[in-house]
Design a protein around this motif. Structure first.
Motif, PDB file in Angstrom:
ATOM      1  N   TYR A  91       0.858  -1.185   0.000  1.00  0.00           N
ATOM      2  CA  TYR A  91       0.000   0.000   0.000  1.00  0.00           C
ATOM      3  C   TYR A  91       0.891   1.230   0.000  1.00  0.00           C
ATOM      4  O   TYR A  91       1.723   1.404   0.892  1.00  0.00           O
ATOM      5  CB  TYR A  91      -0.930  -0.007   1.215  1.00  0.00           C
ATOM      6  CG  TYR A  91      -1.788   1.223   1.307  1.00  0.00           C
ATOM      7  CD1 TYR A  91      -2.751   1.485   0.349  1.00  0.00           C
ATOM      8  CD2 TYR A  91      -1.609   2.137   2.332  1.00  0.00           C
ATOM      9  CE1 TYR A  91      -3.533   2.621   0.412  1.00  0.00           C
ATOM     10  CE2 TYR A  91      -2.387   3.281   2.412  1.00  0.00           C
ATOM     11  CZ  TYR A  91      -3.344   3.517   1.443  1.00  0.00           C
ATOM     12  OH  TYR A  91      -4.113   4.649   1.507  1.00  0.00           O
ATOM     13  N   SER A  92       0.735   2.076  -0.999  1.00  0.00           N
ATOM     14  CA  SER A  92       1.589   3.249  -1.152  1.00  0.00           C
ATOM     15  C   SER A  92       0.843   4.550  -0.907  1.00  0.00           C
ATOM     16  O   SER A  92       1.375   5.627  -1.176  1.00  0.00           O
ATOM     17  CB  SER A  92       2.202   3.259  -2.561  1.00  0.00           C
ATOM     18  OG  SER A  92       1.176   3.388  -3.547  1.00  0.00           O
ATOM     19  N   GLY A  93      -0.377   4.453  -0.392  1.00  0.00           N
ATOM     20  CA  GLY A  93      -1.170   5.654  -0.173  1.00  0.00           C
ATOM     21  C   GLY A  93      -0.920   6.287   1.180  1.00  0.00           C
ATOM     22  O   GLY A  93      -0.087   5.840   1.970  1.00  0.00           O
ATOM     23  N   ASP A  94      -1.663   7.338   1.429  1.00  0.00           N
ATOM     24  CA  ASP A  94      -1.605   8.043   2.703  1.00  0.00           C
ATOM     25  C   ASP A  94      -2.243   7.188   3.788  1.00  0.00           C
ATOM     26  O   ASP A  94      -2.972   6.237   3.506  1.00  0.00           O
ATOM     27  CB  ASP A  94      -2.355   9.379   2.595  1.00  0.00           C
ATOM     28  CG  ASP A  94      -1.746  10.306   1.553  1.00  0.00           C
ATOM     29  OD1 ASP A  94      -0.507  10.324   1.424  1.00  0.00           O
ATOM     30  OD2 ASP A  94      -2.510  11.001   0.867  1.00  0.00           O
ATOM     31  N   THR A  95      -1.990   7.558   5.045  1.00  0.00           N
ATOM     32  CA  THR A  95      -2.628   6.845   6.148  1.00  0.00           C
ATOM     33  C   THR A  95      -4.128   7.117   6.129  1.00  0.00           C
ATOM     34  O   THR A  95      -4.593   8.105   5.546  1.00  0.00           O
ATOM     35  CB  THR A  95      -2.064   7.295   7.506  1.00  0.00           C
ATOM     36  OG1 THR A  95      -2.458   8.658   7.736  1.00  0.00           O
ATOM     37  CG2 THR A  95      -0.549   7.145   7.572  1.00  0.00           C
ATOM     38  N   MET A  96      -4.870   6.248   6.788  1.00  0.00           N
ATOM     39  CA  MET A  96      -6.315   6.446   6.863  1.00  0.00           C
ATOM     40  C   MET A  96      -6.641   7.764   7.572  1.00  0.00           C
ATOM     41  O   MET A  96      -7.585   8.457   7.204  1.00  0.00           O
ATOM     42  CB  MET A  96      -6.988   5.274   7.577  1.00  0.00           C
ATOM     43  CG  MET A  96      -6.915   3.957   6.826  1.00  0.00           C
ATOM     44  SD  MET A  96      -7.728   3.979   5.204  1.00  0.00           S
ATOM     45  CE  MET A  96      -6.340   4.287   4.119  1.00  0.00           C
ATOM     46  N   GLU A  97      -5.834   8.113   8.560  1.00  0.00           N
ATOM     47  CA  GLU A  97      -6.046   9.384   9.267  1.00  0.00           C
ATOM     48  C   GLU A  97      -5.853  10.566   8.327  1.00  0.00           C
ATOM     49  O   GLU A  97      -6.615  11.524   8.356  1.00  0.00           O
ATOM     50  CB  GLU A  97      -5.098   9.507  10.470  1.00  0.00           C
ATOM     51  CG  GLU A  97      -5.397   8.542  11.601  1.00  0.00           C
ATOM     52  CD  GLU A  97      -4.611   7.226  11.497  1.00  0.00           C
ATOM     53  OE1 GLU A  97      -4.008   6.919  10.436  1.00  0.00           O
ATOM     54  OE2 GLU A  97      -4.613   6.489  12.497  1.00  0.00           O
ATOM     55  N   GLN A  98      -4.827  10.498   7.481  1.00  0.00           N
ATOM     56  CA  GLN A  98      -4.580  11.582   6.528  1.00  0.00           C
ATOM     57  C   GLN A  98      -5.707  11.690   5.511  1.00  0.00           C
ATOM     58  O   GLN A  98      -6.156  12.790   5.184  1.00  0.00           O
ATOM     59  CB  GLN A  98      -3.249  11.362   5.799  1.00  0.00           C
ATOM     60  CG  GLN A  98      -2.029  11.538   6.670  1.00  0.00           C
ATOM     61  CD  GLN A  98      -0.758  11.059   5.989  1.00  0.00           C
ATOM     62  OE1 GLN A  98      -0.752  10.053   5.281  1.00  0.00           O
ATOM     63  NE2 GLN A  98       0.334  11.785   6.225  1.00  0.00           N
TER      64      GLN A  98
END
Length: 148
Positions: A91-98
């Motif tokens: 997974y290369s995306g942002d954190t769920m919080e972000q």
């Protein structure tokens, strides 16, 4: 209408494949994973495509996607499902919080979105016991999304 914008994007994602997927070099055995039980990236792609259509049909949940980059959403959700189910993706995306910060997602809307994902899996002919396994590996993201 959003559907006319989404389907070309889904086709694009299908053509380029899972950019976050790679050969598994960390010793992880995807043959015994939920990913393998699903049938790999093709089934995940089908689930994500169905999920986007389900979101489009739900005005409450669709409002959370106002201004969203749907192509990125499709790509990162596919990566995340692949990774969390034990597939060969990172997974290369942002954190769920972000990603969800400032959205103030309620428990009711989170649960509504889970129902849309279940609908998407039903339409992809994912058996219920396997759906439960998918939901189990995605469940830890719940607390990372609510009321931020």
């Amino acid at each position: 209408m959003l559907i006319t914008r989404i389907f070309p994007l889904i086709s694009f994602v299908a053509i380029i494949g899972f950019s976050g997927c790679s050969t598994n070099v960390d010793g992880h055995n995807p043959s015994s994973s939920v990913y393998a039980e699903l049938g790999g990236s093709k089934k995940i792609e089908e689930i994500v495509e169905n999920f986007v259509v389900e979101i489009e049909r739900d005005p409450v949940i669709l409002a959370y996607f106002d201004g969203a980059d749907i192509n990125r959403f499709i790509d990162k959700l596919s990566e995340q499902i692949c990774h969390r189910t034990g597939g060969p993706c990172e997974y290369s995306g942002d954190t769920m919080e972000q990603v969800h910060g400032g959205m103030n997602i309620t428990e009711a809307d989170f649960n509504r979105t889970v129902d849309l994902l279940i609908n998407a899996m039903n339409k992809a002919d994912v058996p219920h016991p396997l759906q439960n396994k998918v939901l189990r590996v995605l469940a830890p993201t719940r607390d990372e999304m609510l009321y931020l």
